[in-house]
Design a protein around this motif. Sequence first.
Motif, mmCIF file in Angstrom:
data_model
loop_
_atom_site.group_PDB
_atom_site.id
_atom_site.type_symbol
_atom_site.label_atom_id
_atom_site.label_comp_id
_atom_site.label_asym_id
_atom_site.label_seq_id
_atom_site.Cartn_x
_atom_site.Cartn_y
_atom_site.Cartn_z
ATOM 1 N N LYS A 36 0.859 -1.186 0.000
ATOM 2 C CA LYS A 36 0.000 0.000 0.000
ATOM 3 C C LYS A 36 0.894 1.235 0.000
ATOM 4 C CE LYS A 36 -3.536 2.397 2.728
ATOM 5 N NZ LYS A 36 -4.348 2.355 3.982
ATOM 6 N N SER A 37 0.807 2.028 -1.073
ATOM 7 C CA SER A 37 1.620 3.235 -1.207
ATOM 8 C C SER A 37 0.744 4.459 -1.020
ATOM 9 C CB SER A 37 2.294 3.286 -2.583
ATOM 10 O OG SER A 37 3.153 2.183 -2.767
ATOM 11 N N SER A 38 1.095 5.285 -0.034
ATOM 12 C CA SER A 38 0.369 6.534 0.222
ATOM 13 C C SER A 38 1.293 7.700 -0.120
ATOM 14 C CB SER A 38 -0.076 6.619 1.683
ATOM 15 O OG SER A 38 -0.859 5.492 2.036
ATOM 16 N N ARG A 39 0.867 8.567 -1.033
ATOM 17 C CA ARG A 39 1.687 9.702 -1.462
ATOM 18 C C ARG A 39 0.985 11.012 -1.136
ATOM 19 N NH1 ARG A 39 1.897 5.973 -5.649
ATOM 20 N NH2 ARG A 39 3.954 5.072 -6.051
ATOM 21 N N GLU A 40 1.756 11.936 -0.583
ATOM 22 C CA GLU A 40 1.231 13.267 -0.259
ATOM 23 C C GLU A 40 2.177 14.315 -0.838
ATOM 24 O OE1 GLU A 40 0.297 16.130 3.620
ATOM 25 O OE2 GLU A 40 0.816 14.006 3.884
ATOM 26 N N ARG A 55 0.818 24.201 -0.881
ATOM 27 C CA ARG A 55 -0.494 24.794 -0.655
ATOM 28 C C ARG A 55 -1.585 24.026 -1.382
ATOM 29 N NH1 ARG A 55 -2.114 31.085 -2.124
ATOM 30 N NH2 ARG A 55 -4.313 30.981 -1.409
ATOM 31 N N HIS A 56 -1.278 23.595 -2.594
ATOM 32 C CA HIS A 56 -2.261 22.870 -3.383
ATOM 33 C C HIS A 56 -1.871 21.393 -3.490
ATOM 34 C CE1 HIS A 56 -4.058 26.692 -4.510
ATOM 35 N NE2 HIS A 56 -2.861 27.128 -4.879
ATOM 36 N N GLY A 57 -1.349 20.877 -2.419
ATOM 37 C CA GLY A 57 -0.888 19.495 -2.417
ATOM 38 C C GLY A 57 -2.021 18.498 -2.579
ATOM 39 N N THR A 58 -1.690 17.377 -3.119
ATOM 40 C CA THR A 58 -2.669 16.302 -3.327
ATOM 41 C C THR A 58 -2.176 15.042 -2.643
ATOM 42 O OG1 THR A 58 -1.605 15.649 -5.396
ATOM 43 C CG2 THR A 58 -3.407 17.261 -5.538
ATOM 44 N N SER A 59 -3.053 14.092 -2.502
ATOM 45 C CA SER A 59 -2.681 12.818 -1.897
ATOM 46 C C SER A 59 -3.323 11.690 -2.689
ATOM 47 C CB SER A 59 -3.119 12.745 -0.426
ATOM 48 O OG SER A 59 -4.525 12.875 -0.322
ATOM 49 N N SER A 60 -2.703 10.521 -2.635
ATOM 50 C CA SER A 60 -3.230 9.361 -3.342
ATOM 51 C C SER A 60 -2.821 8.099 -2.602
ATOM 52 C CB SER A 60 -2.706 9.311 -4.786
ATOM 53 O OG SER A 60 -1.300 9.169 -4.797
#
Length: 292
Positions: free
Chosen positions: A212-216, A220-225
């Motif tokens: 399971k890979s969690s990316r952040e 200011r306009h950061g996203t996560s997946s």
Amino acid sequence: MKLDWLRHYLPYAHGIASHDTFGRVFSLLDASQFEHCFMRWIGGLCPLMEGQHVAIDGKCLRGSHDGARSPIHLVSAWSSTVGLTLGQVRTADKSNEITAIPELLQAMDIRGSTITIDAMGCQHDIAEQIVRRGADYVLNVKGNQPNLAEAIQTWFDAADAGTLERPFWQHSQTDKNHGRIETRRCVATNDVAWLQQQEQHWPGLQSLVMVKSSREVIGRHGTSSVERRYYISSLPAKPAALGEIVRAHWGIENSMHWVLDVAFGEDESRIRAGNAAHNFSILPSPSCAESP
């Protein structure tokens, strides 16, 4: 630049050959024989595969198309341990990787190594060949094996929900670079006997794996997946080691394919006459490890 060295093999009495002569030589060389010579040479540089990780993946030479002829597609074996391309086999198109992978494996001495392949190579015959030749495998499982993929996903979903009293182990690692934070959680189990009841007979199978890979993205306009990937393996259920092997597989993309396209301009190359594109694709491969 290498004329003195070349004169060990041919006289070159009038200097180096012309551009067109090189083109004709590359177009006329038998590509399968050239590959065989290349793999024998690499075998001398890297004779022992014991303990090595070998990633197998395909790549399209996009500029090699010519009229009605489709671009060349190659399946390559990359040693992330020593940073070398160990060999490659040409295939007509992406679907034929299934037949090209066994041919590539057969051409190498893979004893003692660990082979990683994406979902295209998750086939019973390929797993059996790897085990029979004295190596281990870590194979990505996706929709081309729908029953297996669904069964493994259901198992790990139940384990995460705490509704499954079966053994599993996990290891997590967090990295921060390139403006993002990535956490990789590897979960592995040796609970594989139940798969046989579902007519899933995989040679040498010892463990099921979920990464399971969690990316952040920081800012200011950061996203996560979040992404989950599933694997079967003939290795013991040791999540730290399996997680490293899964991650190392991407070296064939980052250290080989990316370098070929960016440093060597492989996708932009319009070399295409005869066997030239296939033969020329072999030459930069050992140098990839030396490129930035």
